[in-house]
Enzyme design. Structure first.
Site, PDB file in Angstrom:
ATOM      1  N   VAL A  11      98.026 -15.119   5.429  1.00  0.00           N
ATOM      2  CA  VAL A  11      97.681 -15.828   6.670  1.00  0.00           C
ATOM      3  C   VAL A  11      96.404 -16.641   6.501  1.00  0.00           C
ATOM      4  O   VAL A  11      96.337 -17.813   6.887  1.00  0.00           O
ATOM      5  CB  VAL A  11      97.540 -14.820   7.829  1.00  0.00           C
ATOM      6  CG1 VAL A  11      97.011 -15.522   9.087  1.00  0.00           C
ATOM      7  CG2 VAL A  11      98.883 -14.168   8.122  1.00  0.00           C
ATOM      8  N   LYS A  35      90.828 -12.781  -7.056  1.00  0.00           N
ATOM      9  CA  LYS A  35      91.570 -13.735  -6.242  1.00  0.00           C
ATOM     10  C   LYS A  35      90.792 -15.033  -6.075  1.00  0.00           C
ATOM     11  O   LYS A  35      91.341 -16.133  -6.208  1.00  0.00           O
ATOM     12  CB  LYS A  35      91.901 -13.123  -4.874  1.00  0.00           C
ATOM     13  CG  LYS A  35      92.703 -14.033  -3.959  1.00  0.00           C
ATOM     14  CD  LYS A  35      92.859 -13.441  -2.572  1.00  0.00           C
ATOM     15  CE  LYS A  35      93.678 -12.171  -2.599  1.00  0.00           C
ATOM     16  NZ  LYS A  35      93.915 -11.629  -1.235  1.00  0.00           N
ATOM     17  N   THR A  86      96.080  -5.469   8.219  1.00  0.00           N
ATOM     18  CA  THR A  86      96.074  -4.334   9.150  1.00  0.00           C
ATOM     19  C   THR A  86      97.244  -3.427   8.786  1.00  0.00           C
ATOM     20  O   THR A  86      98.229  -3.345   9.519  1.00  0.00           O
ATOM     21  CB  THR A  86      96.182  -4.795  10.612  1.00  0.00           C
ATOM     22  OG1 THR A  86      97.336  -5.656  10.752  1.00  0.00           O
ATOM     23  CG2 THR A  86      94.941  -5.559  11.034  1.00  0.00           C
ATOM     24  N   GLU A 169     107.249 -16.574   6.513  1.00  0.00           N
ATOM     25  CA  GLU A 169     107.088 -16.696   5.071  1.00  0.00           C
ATOM     26  C   GLU A 169     108.213 -17.564   4.511  1.00  0.00           C
ATOM     27  O   GLU A 169     109.370 -17.424   4.885  1.00  0.00           O
ATOM     28  CB  GLU A 169     107.105 -15.315   4.415  1.00  0.00           C
ATOM     29  CG  GLU A 169     105.880 -14.490   4.743  1.00  0.00           C
ATOM     30  CD  GLU A 169     105.784 -13.249   3.883  1.00  0.00           C
ATOM     31  OE1 GLU A 169     106.003 -13.346   2.666  1.00  0.00           O
ATOM     32  OE2 GLU A 169     105.479 -12.180   4.431  1.00  0.00           O
ATOM     33  N   LYS A 225     101.977 -11.164  20.246  1.00  0.00           N
ATOM     34  CA  LYS A 225     102.417 -11.115  18.847  1.00  0.00           C
ATOM     35  C   LYS A 225     103.365  -9.950  18.606  1.00  0.00           C
ATOM     36  O   LYS A 225     104.437 -10.107  18.003  1.00  0.00           O
ATOM     37  CB  LYS A 225     101.197 -11.012  17.923  1.00  0.00           C
ATOM     38  CG  LYS A 225     101.503 -10.726  16.468  1.00  0.00           C
ATOM     39  CD  LYS A 225     102.250 -11.867  15.800  1.00  0.00           C
ATOM     40  CE  LYS A 225     102.399 -11.607  14.310  1.00  0.00           C
ATOM     41  NZ  LYS A 225     103.102 -12.676  13.617  1.00  0.00           N
ATOM     42  N   PHE A 270     118.397 -15.400  14.469  1.00  0.00           N
ATOM     43  CA  PHE A 270     118.261 -13.970  14.212  1.00  0.00           C
ATOM     44  C   PHE A 270     119.502 -13.178  14.633  1.00  0.00           C
ATOM     45  O   PHE A 270     119.397 -12.040  15.066  1.00  0.00           O
ATOM     46  CB  PHE A 270     117.008 -13.409  14.892  1.00  0.00           C
ATOM     47  CG  PHE A 270     115.727 -13.871  14.245  1.00  0.00           C
ATOM     48  CD1 PHE A 270     115.095 -13.092  13.297  1.00  0.00           C
ATOM     49  CD2 PHE A 270     115.172 -15.103  14.568  1.00  0.00           C
ATOM     50  CE1 PHE A 270     113.935 -13.520  12.682  1.00  0.00           C
ATOM     51  CE2 PHE A 270     114.013 -15.543  13.961  1.00  0.00           C
ATOM     52  CZ  PHE A 270     113.393 -14.753  13.006  1.00  0.00           C
ATOM     53  N   TYR A 272     122.136 -12.925  12.342  1.00  0.00           N
ATOM     54  CA  TYR A 272     122.868 -12.734  11.090  1.00  0.00           C
ATOM     55  C   TYR A 272     122.860 -11.272  10.687  1.00  0.00           C
ATOM     56  O   TYR A 272     121.803 -10.646  10.554  1.00  0.00           O
ATOM     57  CB  TYR A 272     122.248 -13.577   9.983  1.00  0.00           C
ATOM     58  CG  TYR A 272     122.425 -15.060  10.193  1.00  0.00           C
ATOM     59  CD1 TYR A 272     123.541 -15.722   9.697  1.00  0.00           C
ATOM     60  CD2 TYR A 272     121.474 -15.799  10.896  1.00  0.00           C
ATOM     61  CE1 TYR A 272     123.707 -17.092   9.887  1.00  0.00           C
ATOM     62  CE2 TYR A 272     121.634 -17.175  11.100  1.00  0.00           C
ATOM     63  CZ  TYR A 272     122.758 -17.800  10.598  1.00  0.00           C
ATOM     64  OH  TYR A 272     122.921 -19.143  10.794  1.00  0.00           O
ATOM     65  N   CYS A 281     105.632  -7.936   8.360  1.00  0.00           N
ATOM     66  CA  CYS A 281     105.406  -8.017   9.807  1.00  0.00           C
ATOM     67  C   CYS A 281     106.295  -7.091  10.618  1.00  0.00           C
ATOM     68  O   CYS A 281     105.799  -6.185  11.294  1.00  0.00           O
ATOM     69  CB  CYS A 281     105.594  -9.461  10.273  1.00  0.00           C
ATOM     70  SG  CYS A 281     104.354 -10.604   9.647  1.00  0.00           S
ATOM     71  N   ARG A 349     107.293  -6.536   0.116  1.00  0.00           N
ATOM     72  CA  ARG A 349     106.952  -5.473   1.061  1.00  0.00           C
ATOM     73  C   ARG A 349     108.163  -5.123   1.922  1.00  0.00           C
ATOM     74  O   ARG A 349     108.731  -5.980   2.584  1.00  0.00           O
ATOM     75  CB  ARG A 349     105.765  -5.897   1.925  1.00  0.00           C
ATOM     76  CG  ARG A 349     104.451  -5.901   1.173  1.00  0.00           C
ATOM     77  CD  ARG A 349     103.316  -6.488   1.978  1.00  0.00           C
ATOM     78  NE  ARG A 349     103.444  -7.937   2.160  1.00  0.00           N
ATOM     79  CZ  ARG A 349     102.535  -8.707   2.743  1.00  0.00           C
ATOM     80  NH1 ARG A 349     101.410  -8.159   3.201  1.00  0.00           N
ATOM     81  NH2 ARG A 349     102.723 -10.004   2.862  1.00  0.00           N
TER      82      ARG A 349
END
Length: 471
Positions: A11, A35, A86, A169, A225, A270, A272, A281, A349
């Site tokens: 992000v 990094k 987080t 992403e 969110k 959304f 599928y 997330c 992830r």
């Protein structure tokens, strides 16, 4: 405007780079020296289409730089974005230790008025905790932040704002530069009013065509969110449950999807069916919202079911393979296309491929996997998954070509819907496989077309003659 991004992960890096592209002076801070060294040498620690080119252009123009110097980064920014991780704690709640550590650093080094923006996904009430952490550091320095007005020159004062991200992403740069909405929560105070005006100016370039900004109170912005991600995840799990039932009753979930998606009240997004959702997330945010509900004596039963369905869905392909070959897969070899949790990213992830690979290998199978981007990240993640039995890693090999991965495999297993998988040369697929057998976890192909090609085909919720009970 001078902007600092604290946290140069997914992000933070996308946000900082895109702000620099609009002409702002941006500093990206991270405590990970490797990094920052990579970024300063022209490398990028994540894969995101278009991001590397943007970073190179804005770094060369002097609008974007990277540092590990906290004092320098805090001094630079009039607006300080907190964009650190987080991760879920052991009880499912969001772990705020990194967010609060950043808040303390800001309080330790800030001068004058600062707008502190929570970009990280955080529980309702986090802005208050951030404000308390900053205030505690200011008081330790001898300042009284409650009495310091935003116009008092170099006397430290601040406002904490919530500005959640809605980046997908694989399309994050496009999402940032052409947002469908910008949610900003500001406190109801003099400092909050000043922050609101600054955020309006900062996001003005995105509102030239029409205003996409929604100002609200801080807690509502924080909640938005979690609510958005939970709604999207619920649609996925709902369709996956319907898909599993469709197989048992002889219906085709793809036809059902067209039938219900054409209703404008529902839409196609959304809907599928597949092998479940992953990524950084949805799983984390659902767990965090469930925990928030528990803390307020409000059980979120629908979200509990969403998680349960998703965990089960990751093994649907494994169940189909076991029914086809038997419980022991010793001596069986499978080609697997797709490792990342979704296309156009190397994010592993909560990727369904991890659960599928682990289940197959533990039953004695060997696997040759191919992914256009995520192979190296996958190797690291699978090493963690097999930490208790590292010898099983020998059963997993990787190919640089999706066709070479097929060689002598008993079946092809498709997990991620990369574009390059959607129209392969099926004569080549059949020639390389030991037998023409395909388990399609993303419903990329039509059962009738596969039958005409002589390929035994198993999709998710498809009426393909293989109606099997999942119980």
């Amino acid at each position: 405007m001078n902007i600092t991004l604290i946290g140069s992960g997914y992000v933070g890096l996308v946000t900082g780079t895109c702000f620099a592209e609009l002409g702002n002076q941006v500093v990206c801070l991270d405590v990970d020296k490797r990094k920052i060294d990579l970024l300063n040498s022209g490398g990028v620690p994540i894969y995101e289409p278009g991001l590397q080119e943007l970073i190179a252009r804005n770094a060369a123009a002097g609008r974007l730089r990277f540092t590990t110097d906290v004092q320098d980064a805090v001094a630079h920014g009039d607006v300080l974005f907190i964009a650190v991780g987080t991760p879920p704690d052991e009880d499912g709640s969001a772990d705020l230790k990194h967010v609060l550590a950043v808040a303390r650093d800001i309080g330790r080094w800030m001068q004058g008025f600062k707008i502190v923006v929570n970009k990280s996904t955080v529980p309702v009430g986090t802005a208050d905790k951030v404000a308390q952490a900053i205030s505690a550091e200011l008081e330790a320095r001898g300042h009284s932040p409650n009495q310091a007005g935003p116009q008092d020159g170099n006397i430290p004062s601040f406002a904490v704002v919530s500005n959640p991200e809605f980046l997908k992403e694989g399309a994050a740069v496009e999402d940032f530069m052409r947002p469908d909405r910008i949610v900003i929560g500001v406190p109801g105070s003099e400092a909050g009013n000043r922050a609101r005006e600054a955020m309006r100016v900062l996001y003005a370039p995105f509102n030239r065509n029409h205003d996409r900004t929604y100002f609200m109170d801080v807690r509502s912005a924080e909640f938005t969110k979690y609510a958005a991600n939970s709604m999207l995840a619920s649609r996925i799990s709902f369709m996956n449950e319907l898909a599993n039932l469709a197989e048992q009753v002889g219906a085709d979930i793809e036809m059902v999807r067209h039938g219900i998606g054409s209703d404008p009240r529902i839409g196609f997004n959304f809907l599928y069916a597949g092998v479940g959702f992953g990524g950084s997330c949805f799983p984390k945010d659902i767990q965090a919202l469930i925990k928030i509900g528990q803390e307020h004596n409000s059980r979120l039963r629908i979200l509990e079911a969403v998680n349960e369905v998703n965990d089960r869905q990751k093994l649907v392909l494994t169940d189909k393979i076991i029914r086809r070959f038997g419980d022991s897969l010793k001596g069986r070899h499978f080609a697997l296309w797709g490792l990342a949790f979704k296309p156009n990213t190397d994010d592993m992830r909560e990727a369904p491929s991890r659960a599928i690979i682990k289940a197959l290998v533990e039953r004695g199978a060997t696997i040759c996997a191919y992914d256009p981007i995520a192979t190296e990240v996958a190797k690291q993640c699978l090493a963690q998954d097999f930490a208790a039995a590292p010898e099983l890693l020998k059963a997993i090999t990787y190919s640089d070509s999706h066709f070479e991965a097929l060689n002598s495999a008993d079946a092809l297993v498709i997990v991620t819907d990369w574009k390059s998988f959607k129209s392969p040369d099926f004569s080549e697929v059949k020639a390389r496989l030991s037998e023409p057998l395909l388990f399609d976890g993303r419903n990329l192909y039509e059962p009738e077309a596969m039958a005409e090609l002589g390929i035994e085909y198993y999709g998710i919720g498809r009426s393909n003659g293989h109606q099997e009970s999942l119980t």
